[in-house]
Design an enzyme around this catalytic site. Sequence first.
Site, PDB file in Angstrom:
ATOM      1  N   ASP A 172     -21.265   4.391  14.526  1.00  0.00           N
ATOM      2  CA  ASP A 172     -20.139   3.467  14.373  1.00  0.00           C
ATOM      3  C   ASP A 172     -20.522   2.346  13.412  1.00  0.00           C
ATOM      4  OD1 ASP A 172     -17.939   1.849  14.688  1.00  0.00           O
ATOM      5  OD2 ASP A 172     -18.625   1.013  16.602  1.00  0.00           O
TER       6      ASP A 172
ATOM      7  N   ASN B   3     -18.307  -0.241  12.419  1.00  0.00           N
ATOM      8  CA  ASN B   3     -17.529  -1.489  12.481  1.00  0.00           C
ATOM      9  C   ASN B   3     -17.336  -2.038  13.899  1.00  0.00           C
ATOM     10  OD1 ASN B   3     -15.852   0.468  13.424  1.00  0.00           O
ATOM     11  ND2 ASN B   3     -14.086  -0.111  12.187  1.00  0.00           N
TER      12      ASN B   3
ATOM     13  N   ASP C   1     -16.115  -0.868  16.684  1.00  0.00           N
ATOM     14  CA  ASP C   1     -14.995  -0.543  17.589  1.00  0.00           C
ATOM     15  C   ASP C   1     -15.390   0.520  18.621  1.00  0.00           C
ATOM     16  OD1 ASP C   1     -15.091   1.745  16.076  1.00  0.00           O
ATOM     17  OD2 ASP C   1     -12.976   1.717  15.493  1.00  0.00           O
TER      18      ASP C   1
ATOM     19  N   ASP D 184     -17.662   6.735  12.707  1.00  0.00           N
ATOM     20  CA  ASP D 184     -16.737   6.776  11.570  1.00  0.00           C
ATOM     21  C   ASP D 184     -17.474   7.224  10.298  1.00  0.00           C
ATOM     22  OD1 ASP D 184     -18.136   4.385  10.722  1.00  0.00           O
ATOM     23  OD2 ASP D 184     -16.935   3.317  12.229  1.00  0.00           O
TER      24      ASP D 184
ATOM     25  N   ASP E 198     -14.216  21.230   8.903  1.00  0.00           N
ATOM     26  CA  ASP E 198     -13.687  21.994  10.030  1.00  0.00           C
ATOM     27  C   ASP E 198     -12.228  22.302   9.720  1.00  0.00           C
ATOM     28  OD1 ASP E 198     -13.454  23.048  12.666  1.00  0.00           O
ATOM     29  OD2 ASP E 198     -14.958  21.601  13.337  1.00  0.00           O
TER      30      ASP E 198
ATOM     31  N   ASP F  96     -12.012  27.021  12.957  1.00  0.00           N
ATOM     32  CA  ASP F  96     -11.798  26.912  14.397  1.00  0.00           C
ATOM     33  C   ASP F  96     -11.001  28.106  14.930  1.00  0.00           C
ATOM     34  OD1 ASP F  96     -12.075  24.844  16.623  1.00  0.00           O
ATOM     35  OD2 ASP F  96      -9.929  25.243  16.724  1.00  0.00           O
TER      36      ASP F  96
ATOM     37  N   GLU G  12     -15.282  30.709  13.760  1.00  0.00           N
ATOM     38  CA  GLU G  12     -15.544  30.621  15.198  1.00  0.00           C
ATOM     39  C   GLU G  12     -14.770  31.746  15.866  1.00  0.00           C
ATOM     40  OE1 GLU G  12     -15.282  27.482  18.896  1.00  0.00           O
ATOM     41  OE2 GLU G  12     -13.570  27.878  17.631  1.00  0.00           O
TER      42      GLU G  12
ATOM     43  N   HIS H  77     -20.626  20.956  19.845  1.00  0.00           N
ATOM     44  CA  HIS H  77     -19.838  19.932  20.558  1.00  0.00           C
ATOM     45  C   HIS H  77     -19.083  20.483  21.765  1.00  0.00           C
ATOM     46  CE1 HIS H  77     -17.064  22.078  18.080  1.00  0.00           C
ATOM     47  NE2 HIS H  77     -16.049  21.490  18.669  1.00  0.00           N
ATOM     48  N   ASP H  78     -19.094  21.795  21.954  1.00  0.00           N
ATOM     49  CA  ASP H  78     -18.404  22.406  23.103  1.00  0.00           C
ATOM     50  C   ASP H  78     -19.372  22.871  24.177  1.00  0.00           C
ATOM     51  OD1 ASP H  78     -15.917  22.204  21.841  1.00  0.00           O
ATOM     52  OD2 ASP H  78     -16.082  24.198  20.936  1.00  0.00           O
TER      53      ASP H  78
HETATM   54  O1  TEU Z   1     -13.157  25.839  20.519  1.00  0.00           O
HETATM   55  C1  TEU Z   1     -12.640  27.103  20.769  1.00  0.00           C
HETATM   56  C2  TEU Z   1     -13.048  27.787  21.972  1.00  0.00           C
HETATM   57  O2  TEU Z   1     -13.238  28.984  21.970  1.00  0.00           O
HETATM   58  C3  TEU Z   1     -13.066  27.007  23.205  1.00  0.00           C
HETATM   59  O3  TEU Z   1     -12.514  27.797  24.214  1.00  0.00           O
HETATM   60  C4  TEU Z   1     -14.424  26.659  23.531  1.00  0.00           C
HETATM   61  O4  TEU Z   1     -15.121  27.838  23.851  1.00  0.00           O
HETATM   62  C5  TEU Z   1     -14.348  25.738  24.683  1.00  0.00           C
HETATM   63  O5  TEU Z   1     -14.232  24.456  24.157  1.00  0.00           O
HETATM   64  C6  TEU Z   1     -15.526  25.834  25.563  1.00  0.00           C
HETATM   65  O6  TEU Z   1     -15.114  25.655  26.851  1.00  0.00           O
HETATM   66  C7  TEU Z   1     -12.641  25.200  19.401  1.00  0.00           C
HETATM   67  C8  TEU Z   1     -13.292  23.866  19.210  1.00  0.00           C
HETATM   68  O7  TEU Z   1     -14.651  24.044  18.934  1.00  0.00           O
HETATM   69  C9  TEU Z   1     -13.031  23.023  20.404  1.00  0.00           C
HETATM   70  O8  TEU Z   1     -13.677  21.777  20.341  1.00  0.00           O
HETATM   71  C10 TEU Z   1     -11.542  22.825  20.493  1.00  0.00           C
HETATM   72  O9  TEU Z   1     -11.245  22.124  21.671  1.00  0.00           O
HETATM   73  C11 TEU Z   1     -10.790  24.146  20.474  1.00  0.00           C
HETATM   74  O10 TEU Z   1     -11.253  25.037  19.483  1.00  0.00           O
HETATM   75  C12 TEU Z   1      -9.335  23.905  20.166  1.00  0.00           C
HETATM   76  O11 TEU Z   1      -9.183  23.519  18.851  1.00  0.00           O
HETATM   77 CA    CA Z   2     -15.899   2.675  14.100  1.00  0.00          CA
END
Ligand code: TEU
Ligand code: CA
Length: 557
Positions: A23, A25, A27, A31, A100, A202, A257, A329-330
């Site tokens: 971050d 700034n 908040d 960013d 993405d 995605d 993906e 991130h998932d």
């Molecule tokens: O994730 C797709 C996906 O297959 C999800 O079901 C993923 O396996 C799940 O988040 C795990 O439980 C993509 C993105 O990476 C995710 O962050 C998004 O939320 C999703 O698509 C919808 O755009």
């Molecule tokens: Ca920020």
Amino acid sequence: MDMKRAWWKEAVIYQIYPRSFMDSNGDGIGDLQGIISRLDYLKYLGIDVIWLSPVYQSPNDDNGYDISDYQDIMDEFGTMADFDELLAAAHERGIKIVMDLVVNHTSDEHRWFVESRKAKDNAYRDYYIWREGKDGQTPPNNWGSCFGGPAWQYDGETGMYYLHLFSKKQPDLNWDNPKVREEVFDMMTWWCDKGIDGFRMDVISMISKTEEMPDGEAHGMYGSFDPYCVHGPNVHKYLREMNEKVLSKYDIMTVGETAGVTTEQAKQYAGEDAHELHMVFQFEHVEGDGKYGKWTDEKIPLIRLKKILSRWQTELYGKAWNSLFWDNHDQPRAVSRFGDDRPQYREMSAKMLATCLHMMQGTPYIYQGEELGMTNYPFQSPEEFRDIESINAYREWCEEGPVPHETFWSCITFKSRDNARTPVQWDDSPQAGFTTGEPWIAINPNYTQINAKAETADPGSVFHYYKKLIALRKAYPVIVYGRYELLMEDDEDLYVYTREMDEEKLLVVCSFCDHETGFTIPDEFAKASCLISNTDGNYDRAEITLKPYEAFVLRTI
Ligand code: TEU
Ligand code: CA
């Protein structure tokens, strides 16, 4: 076997989840200027490419995966001028940027959907997937959405339902409409002309749906849409069209993906001559292990893990290209999920996992913080969740569902996506140097021990180990292109494999257990040199005893 060389096969990719990266700034939200301020850190680490999770305009129902304008930057992240500055600053350092691309769905606040829902004869009506309810009151079929609840949302304006495989604020686009494809391809071209270096696509395997939409096989309250929406009838046709009209015109990389993909399907999406994508993310090693849907608190047994990853290594060899990842991130944090995040084992096991993955064939992806050995977050209560999936799952399985809190709690805290989304730990100052304000999501209290400042200063850190692995990949083509062979497939504690190219051979030995194990170094590696090790091991003798989570790589000359 002849293996075509390509820059994206030799690259190491670093995923940034901008909201949690840095971050600038105060908040509390990461960013673009924050990213710019840390580019030198990434350059020092040695990565080649950044995959930027979505930075487009979005109401943030799903943290940017619900896009309301593909050609504008999210207010919280900055402006298009900031983006242009980031792209230029990255390029100056020899770092590429992959965007993405979220085009299975848009936000319900996207201009197209705002129009689409207005009237049945609106010009944008067929941009989305609208169906009549069964008897006015029930959805067209029993499909459940990925984030809980039905996959259909009733819209009072026209008295019909629209399809959303994810949240109801993420309506699915209708790819069968040529205008939709044209809009998406034009938008992609606009980004390519700006000079970006590729796309991570995605849920690209879900863009084509079957014409007929019957009930799916029921799991609990809802039916599965998989056979009708995943790897649908026209997905390859649309990707080839995308390739022809956009991708083939630029020297960019693409990764799709494709949850649920098999090796056979991967060859269709990402075969050497498929003219679709360069590689796909497969999820076999991170999925299908759940007790309640995806939720579980159990680790995957090593033998199963080896079987899955080895099948991908051997079946794609020479035919298609792998992407390599432990987390994103998932997913929960790699060291907590596949390694051991207890303090005495965290560093060793994080380095071991990195060795195991980075010595395989494919393009490795590092998720932000993984290079520091960041761990899962110690959740105390459901109020700490920020992720729509975790919030909904807790409500559906626990509050409104059959699973007792204690049972579900250990599962959801083990697998929640929020584990990966706590901010990057930059230093040991308040808020881990991520922000001067109040962070949008809690910071892991272990930041005083685990942070980039401490690790960049310590040559023995997880960070420096990753730096070394990246450098090795650049120095030894066998790491990129060599043939993979699994040894000791039935061993429950050790993951051992070789890589071979021409006269050169590597032996990769990784202990996945918290106790000592005996190991015999094969004869052909008796005089080999050690490329890397996460301990001070002596590999000159045949019979050795491995420490818990020990890992090393030997190379014949
Ligand atoms: O994730 C797709 C996906 O297959 C999800 O079901 C993923 O396996 C799940 O988040 C795990 O439980 C993509 C993105 O990476 C995710 O962050 C998004 O939320 C999703 O698509 C919808 O755009
Ligand atoms: Ca920020």
